[in-house]
Design a protein around this motif. Sequence first.
Motif, short mmCIF file in Angstrom:
data_model
loop_
_atom_site.label_atom_id
_atom_site.label_comp_id
_atom_site.label_asym_id
_atom_site.label_seq_id
_atom_site.Cartn_x
_atom_site.Cartn_y
_atom_site.Cartn_z
N LEU A 1 0.86 -1.19 0.00
CA LEU A 1 0.00 0.00 0.00
C LEU A 1 0.89 1.23 0.00
O LEU A 1 1.98 1.21 0.58
N PRO A 2 0.44 2.31 -0.61
CA PRO A 2 1.25 3.53 -0.60
C PRO A 2 1.45 4.06 0.82
O PRO A 2 0.56 3.91 1.67
N PRO A 3 2.59 4.68 1.08
CA PRO A 3 2.82 5.28 2.40
C PRO A 3 1.78 6.37 2.71
O PRO A 3 1.31 7.07 1.80
N LEU A 4 1.43 6.48 3.98
CA LEU A 4 0.50 7.49 4.47
C LEU A 4 1.21 8.38 5.47
O LEU A 4 2.03 7.89 6.24
N GLU A 5 0.87 9.66 5.45
CA GLU A 5 1.49 10.59 6.40
C GLU A 5 0.41 11.50 6.97
O GLU A 5 -0.21 12.29 6.25
N LEU B 1 -4.11 14.18 5.75
CA LEU B 1 -3.53 12.87 5.47
C LEU B 1 -3.04 12.87 4.03
O LEU B 1 -3.82 13.09 3.11
N THR B 2 -1.75 12.65 3.86
CA THR B 2 -1.17 12.58 2.52
C THR B 2 -1.01 11.12 2.13
O THR B 2 -0.39 10.35 2.86
N CYS B 3 -1.61 10.76 1.02
CA CYS B 3 -1.47 9.41 0.46
C CYS B 3 -0.43 9.51 -0.65
O CYS B 3 -0.68 10.15 -1.68
N ARG B 4 0.72 8.91 -0.43
CA ARG B 4 1.80 8.97 -1.41
C ARG B 4 1.42 8.19 -2.67
O ARG B 4 0.58 7.30 -2.63
#
Length: 196
Positions: free
Chosen positions: A117-121, A132-135
Amino acid sequence: MMHGLIFTAIQSFFATTHGRRRWQAVTSAAGVGMSDYEAMLTYDDDQLGVLLTAICDDLRLPRQEVLEDLGTYLVSHPQMESLRRLLRFGGETYLDFLHSLDDLPDRARLAVSDLDLPPLELREVDDGLFSLTCRPGLPGFASVMVGVLRAMADDYGALAILEYRDRQPGGEVISIALVESAFSRGRDFDLGARVL
């Protein structure tokens, strides 16, 4: 190559919500050459876009709305209880859950080692206001996450306002306003699995 779990989740969502016959018609219209996906196989990346286009055409809905509905289904439908349990291990409250999102891709890999899954920040912008940033890495993932976050707020009994903000060079951004942590009674959750 894309993990089969993504395709089986879409298949389950559509066939459960709209019927098996309609699912078969959508896959036929998409020209993907199959109507049953296998969770542990991989499929061409291009197949996801073709399949989603056929679903959106059939439902006459924009892709973002369909993907948000998929995210809601993944948390709220009884067939998806194992995913709900994985998410609920993020904490006792919705705020705990939000702070655990950075670790979600790693927790998913513990459950399925080859699922990336893409990294989340998560970033706290102000008191009760988060972004929330979804890479990049999985097309439409941010829209699915909006549905997941909305359904998890209901699951915890929290009142949250979610908005898909925009696409930036580093990823897609979701705005989360946590209005009230204990707005209503959440769904029951036990840490131990039930014995049937």
